[in-house]
Enzyme design. Structure first.
Site, PDB file in Angstrom:
ATOM      1  N   CYS A  58      15.451  29.475  27.931  1.00 36.31           N
ATOM      2  CA  CYS A  58      16.765  29.344  27.301  1.00 36.31           C
ATOM      3  C   CYS A  58      16.719  29.764  25.824  1.00 36.31           C
ATOM      4  CB  CYS A  58      17.286  27.925  27.506  1.00 36.31           C
ATOM      5  SG  CYS A  58      19.078  27.851  27.383  1.00 36.31           S
TER       6      CYS A  58
ATOM      7  N   HIS B  24      16.154  26.109  32.766  1.00 38.27           N
ATOM      8  CA  HIS B  24      15.203  25.110  32.243  1.00 38.27           C
ATOM      9  C   HIS B  24      14.299  24.531  33.330  1.00 38.27           C
ATOM     10  CE1 HIS B  24      16.928  24.502  28.202  1.00 38.27           C
ATOM     11  NE2 HIS B  24      18.073  24.809  28.774  1.00 38.27           N
TER      12      HIS B  24
ATOM     13  N   GLU C   3      11.677  23.071  32.997  1.00 37.33           N
ATOM     14  CA  GLU C   3      11.077  21.818  32.490  1.00 37.33           C
ATOM     15  C   GLU C   3      11.961  20.607  32.768  1.00 37.33           C
ATOM     16  OE1 GLU C   3      12.483  24.170  30.791  1.00 37.33           O
ATOM     17  OE2 GLU C   3      13.441  23.438  28.958  1.00 37.33           O
TER      18      GLU C   3
HETATM   19  N1  GLN Z   1      22.873  27.746  23.446  1.00 35.37           N
HETATM   20  C1  GLN Z   1      21.555  27.662  22.899  1.00 35.37           C
HETATM   21  C2  GLN Z   1      21.279  28.843  21.964  1.00 35.37           C
HETATM   22  O1  GLN Z   1      22.032  29.738  21.881  1.00 35.37           O
HETATM   23  C3  GLN Z   1      20.507  27.639  23.999  1.00 35.37           C
HETATM   24  C4  GLN Z   1      20.709  26.406  24.847  1.00 35.37           C
HETATM   25  C5  GLN Z   1      19.466  25.874  25.445  1.00 35.37           C
HETATM   26  O2  GLN Z   1      18.338  26.193  25.070  1.00 35.37           O
HETATM   27  N2  GLN Z   1      19.671  24.962  26.384  1.00 35.37           N
HETATM   28  O3  GLN Z   1      20.304  28.863  21.300  1.00 35.37           O
END
Ligand code: GLN
Length: 192
Positions: free
Chosen positions: A77, A174, A176
């Site tokens: 992410c 994710h 994790e």
């Molecule tokens: N929206 C976050 C970003 O742009 C990422 C979200 C996340 O890691 N769950 O950095």
């Protein structure tokens, strides 16, 4: 094998928990010297601008790039955003993967959701036939891959949510935050 988790911000503790479950030695990385002796690194989810600014403040940008030339790195992410070359806005990026990313791409109303993904590489590497249940939280999409980066997974409408370039891995979701350890096992298979 010893795997570091970048522990500047975000859900690094969850990655460490899964690695321990897999009997892997772990280390929290906050400073360049913490990369010494590691075989691979995970960059967790969180807020990519914050992670980038902190990494720059702690003089980690170049050491992380150098580490990634020889070792496996996986960004989940925000970590995937941080690994990318292009996010169409100005924020500190490692720029290591030939992927173009759009942040918060799934829109507000469904900015968190879960779905099953068919990931052939994951099934092959782990000898399992099950789809992968993925958790997305204000997730980015990978708009495009170039160079020798390849697509690993797409959601039903065709948008790319996982990519790999050699020993570099990026997932919009994710692993994790689930009990399924297959993605961590897949990452460990990329570690020399
Ligand atoms: N929206 C976050 C970003 O742009 C990422 C979200 C996340 O890691 N769950 O950095």
């Amino acid at each position: 094998m010893k795997i570091g988790v970048l522990a500047l911000q975000g859900d690094f503790a969850e990655h460490i928990k899964i690695l321990k479950q897999l009997n892997v030695e772990t280390a929290e990385v906050r400073l360049p010297e913490h990369l010494k002796g590691l075989d691979g690194l995970i960059i967790p989810g969180g807020e990519s601008t914050t992670i980038g600014k902190l990494a720059a403040a702690y003089h980690l940008m170049e050491p992380l790039r150098e580490f990634g030339q020889r070792h496996a790195i996986w960004g989940t992410c925000a970590g995937a955003i941080f690994l990318s070359k292009d996010v169409s806005r100005d924020q500190p990026l490692l720029g290591m993967m030939d992927i173009k990313v759009q942040r918060n791409a799934f829109g507000r109303q469904i900015d968190s959701f879960e779905t099953d993904l068919d990931i052939p590489e994951l099934k092959q590497a782990t000898g399992s036939k099950e789809d992968y249940h993925a958790v997305f939280i204000r997730a980015p999409i990978i708009e495009s891959v170039s160079g020798d980066a390849k697509v690993l997974a797409k959601v039903d409408d065709g948008r790319i949510v996982a990519a790999q370039q050699g020993h570099l891995l990026a997932t919009s979701f994710h692993p994790e935050l689930t009990n399924d350890t297959r993605f961590h096992e897949y990452f460990l298979s990329l570690v020399d």
